[in-house]
Design an enzyme around this catalytic site. Structure first.
Site: not given
Lengths: 160, 200
Positions: A45, A22, A28
């Protein structure tokens, strides 16, 4: 080796070999779950802590709480055993700093706290973490050995 | 958010709002840098919030983001984004050739630029609509595009799976500086803006 990208508000599960990645994780939080015995890796995520705080919550991967639960389900579907699963968490930084109190700007911290709470409830042990700070992170999660490489701009690269 | 609500006329009105706001912002930027600044016709975009981090190319692209919050009648945020080379050129134009991007002086200069660009945009928006809008002090981040843009994405994540925003690209005449200005009002604010202009 296959590299599978996990976008924002997204989650993926694979059986080794393969890498889950990711990119540009900011406030996040990235939750990497791993069953070493069965070589099954799952990466979420998540953007926001709790799905019940939000009216529009159909996308389970968007939230830490529903995201972790869905991730565990999907790993079990692929053959993982819940008692084998361990966790690594990454992200939850505060990209912009203001002096004033504003809950939305501390969202990174809240995401990390939520992840710890939910994992504890699920009896999943967090074996390492790289969270907080004020910078972005890219992660590469190897399903072969459960290692997580964290890359940053100007804050080094490490394996957790 | 319901896409159906945004017909051609609404989109045109929003473009015009962006046009007037950005026009003022471009003028302010030009006078600060004593150079010509061109801008494109603002784009009104409706995208899924997950796509915001990929907006400017790669999520790992190094960018400078200057971020301000909008308050009072309109809630939301405004972000001025520069690629790293533009930011470097910009501080050199302001502070001289020796200026380095990560010095304190350069950071304050960039914050001030963001402040002036955003205020000019918001002032004209306020004049046009008659709505009261105030802006916060600016904050800056120099990092991966994905990480920086996740901040407005998260704010939209609270209310919707989609976001509507107005984007303008600024370009200095020799192409030394290129910037994107994003106006990201929340959904209710869009409706306020439109009804203050007599749309709907």
């Amino acid at each position: 080796m296959t590299i599978i990208k996990v976008g924002m508000a997204d989650l993926k599960v694979i059986k080794a070999p393969g890498i889950l990645t990711t990119l540009g994780l900011g406030s996040c939080v990235g939750i990497a779950l791993y069953d070493n015995a069965n070589k099954i890796a799952g990466l979420a995520h998540a953007m926001l802590p709790f799905s019940n705080e939000i009216i529009k919550n159909e996308n389970k991967a968007k939230f830490v709480d529903s995201g972790i639960k869905l991730l565990i389900e999907k790993m079990i579907e692929k053959g993982a055993k819940k008692e084998n699963i361990v966790a690594k968490i990454v992200g939850g930084s505060q990209m912009f700093s203001y002096n004033m109190e504003c809950s939305i700007l501390k969202i990174g911290e809240r995401n990390v706290m939520a992840a710890k709470m939910i994992l504890k409830n699920e009896k999943i042990k967090i074996i390492s973490e790289d969270t907080g700070g004020n910078y972005g992170r890219t992660i590469q999660f190897n399903s072969q050995d459960g290692s997580v490489i964290v890359k940053t701009i100007g804050h080094g690269i490490k394996t957790i | 958010m319901d896409n159906g609500k945004f017909d051609f006329m609404t989109i045109d009105v929003l473009k015009e709002i962006g046009n007037i706001g950005s026009g003022n912002a471009a003028t302010a930027l030009a006078s600060m840098l004593s150079t010509r600044i061109d801008m494109n016709v603002p784009k009104v975009r409706i995208i899924k919030f997950e796509e915001i981090p990929t907006l400017l190319g790669g999520e790992e692209e190094l960018i400078v983001g200057i971020y301000l919050k909008l308050k009072e009648d309109i809630e939301g945020s405004i972000m001025f984004i520069l690629d790293i080379e533009s930011a470097q050129n910009l501080v050199k134009m302001l502070l001289g050739d020796k200026a380095q991007l990560l010095e304190e002086m350069s950071i304050s200069a960039l914050l001030e630029i963001g402040n002036i660009v955003a205020s000019s945009y918001v002032n004209s928006l306020s004049l046009l609509t008659g709505l009261k809008i105030t802006i916060s002090i600016p904050a800056i981040a120099i990092d991966m595009a994905g990480a920086i843009l996740s901040v407005p994405a998260i704010e939209f994540g609270y209310i919707s799976d989609q976001t509507l925003f107005i984007e303008t690209v600024f370009k200095q005449k020799e192409d030394l500086v290129r910037g994107n200005l994003l106006l990201l009002p929340d959904i209710n604010s869009f409706e306020k803006m439109l009804s203050s202009l007599g749309v709907h």
